[in-house]
Enzyme design. Sequence first.
Site, PDB file in Angstrom:
ATOM      1  N   SER A 263      42.549 -51.974  -4.831  1.00  0.00           N
ATOM      2  CA  SER A 263      43.204 -50.828  -4.272  1.00  0.00           C
ATOM      3  C   SER A 263      44.712 -51.016  -3.839  1.00  0.00           C
ATOM      4  CB  SER A 263      42.594 -50.114  -3.101  1.00  0.00           C
ATOM      5  OG  SER A 263      41.254 -49.537  -3.507  1.00  0.00           O
TER       6      SER A 263
ATOM      7  N   ARG B 255      48.390 -50.460  -5.929  1.00  0.00           N
ATOM      8  CA  ARG B 255      49.653 -50.010  -5.284  1.00  0.00           C
ATOM      9  C   ARG B 255      50.872 -50.797  -5.320  1.00  0.00           C
ATOM     10  NH1 ARG B 255      45.191 -47.564  -3.876  1.00  0.00           N
ATOM     11  NH2 ARG B 255      45.078 -45.362  -2.741  1.00  0.00           N
TER      12      ARG B 255
ATOM     13  N   ASP C 287      33.266 -44.765  -2.479  1.00  0.00           N
ATOM     14  CA  ASP C 287      32.891 -45.885  -3.631  1.00  0.00           C
ATOM     15  C   ASP C 287      31.699 -46.437  -2.876  1.00  0.00           C
ATOM     16  OD1 ASP C 287      34.768 -45.233  -5.322  1.00  0.00           O
ATOM     17  OD2 ASP C 287      36.153 -46.804  -4.750  1.00  0.00           O
TER      18      ASP C 287
ATOM     19  N   LYS D 283      34.098 -39.428 -10.983  1.00  0.00           N
ATOM     20  CA  LYS D 283      34.408 -41.095 -11.077  1.00  0.00           C
ATOM     21  C   LYS D 283      34.017 -41.318 -12.825  1.00  0.00           C
ATOM     22  CE  LYS D 283      35.279 -41.520  -6.683  1.00  0.00           C
ATOM     23  NZ  LYS D 283      36.551 -42.210  -6.024  1.00  0.00           N
TER      24      LYS D 283
END
Length: 402
Positions: free
Chosen positions: A21, A25, A286, A313
Amino acid sequence: MTIQKNSSIYGTANLLPASKSISNRVLIINALAGNASQLHNLSDANDTQLMLRLVNSKDRIIDVEDAGTTMRFLTAYFSITNQRKVLTGTQRMKERPIGILVDALRTLGADIDYQEKEGYPPLTINGFNGQKTTSLKIRGDISSQFISAIMMVAPVLPQGIKLELEGKIGSRPYIEMTASLMAQFGVKTKFVGNLITVTPQTYTPTEFTVESDWSAASYWFAITALAEKAEVLLPRISLHSLQGDRAIVDIMKTLGVEAEIEGSQLKLSKGSITKELRWDFTHCPDLAQTVAVVCAAKGVKGSFTGLESLRIKETDRITALQNELKKIGADLIEESSQWTLVPTDKLPTRVTFATYKDHRMAMAFAPLATLMDVDIENPGVVKKSYPNYWNDLKAVGFHLTE
């Protein structure tokens, strides 16, 4: 792949990946900062490696394969930076909705067409026609990646943006993560209530090191919870994390796992267990599969909310969970927006689990090898987020054969 039962687990997950994650980004932000940052410990997950390769690609056709984050972030990035691209992916990717993000980008001034089905990839991005508005509204309960995608490109818009999140906000920690990472590259955001404000600003290149992935760490909590005896060390991970999945520490404390910092590592060991768990997964979806499997096998009744996003998902994770949990005598019962986990009263000695082309299905069910022999179909799916998962299992004492 067959994993032979081993109820005593000791060792270090040396190959625990960096946060996917954060890596994804940072790669978008770095591109917007002129690709001049020094980035360390980027994730080796397939999703991140795709992003690394594609964000600066000069190719017209961009194939994101099955990487949802990459599709969403690049859609916003290529649109606002006025690039002409065709974004496509696997058949499953073509079934994952992206209309809310496309509508928002069109409102801002992006020229985007659907090549096949309205509201779904593949997309043709024809450039950016100049900023048409400074105010956007977007549902707060859809994928936080849509919101993060817009946030990251907002500073390069000539007039900035005011982004209003309508209704309940899901996965809020991921939105806060995005804001925090933007700040580390010199861009300030204001996130008050349901309103995100980003003024026109310039990203500043910097040196940045990515921390270990809490989503990947969650499977080691599951292994510790299910094993008869266990002591596991997790490297390069912080209890003071930007990642919402750090919530696994609190969840697993009730499911029999103690976590404490030991030097530069996190040590997991056995603790006491509860008989019922109530948890809202709105901000950490998740973790749902991992927790459901542990509850099912440990005899813990679960009352869960916030699972709605699991439908869109890599697979329909609710249906997949229901199918596979039945193989060990457990059930996940859905009533409106509430899910009840009915645990098993007797575990089988061997089960073959399907993975539905979903990395988290493979990794969530593998910890059951502390209790039985486990066969995993299509084990290669783990490359999406934790390519060395099976190697780490071997390192702590599991015997795997293909």
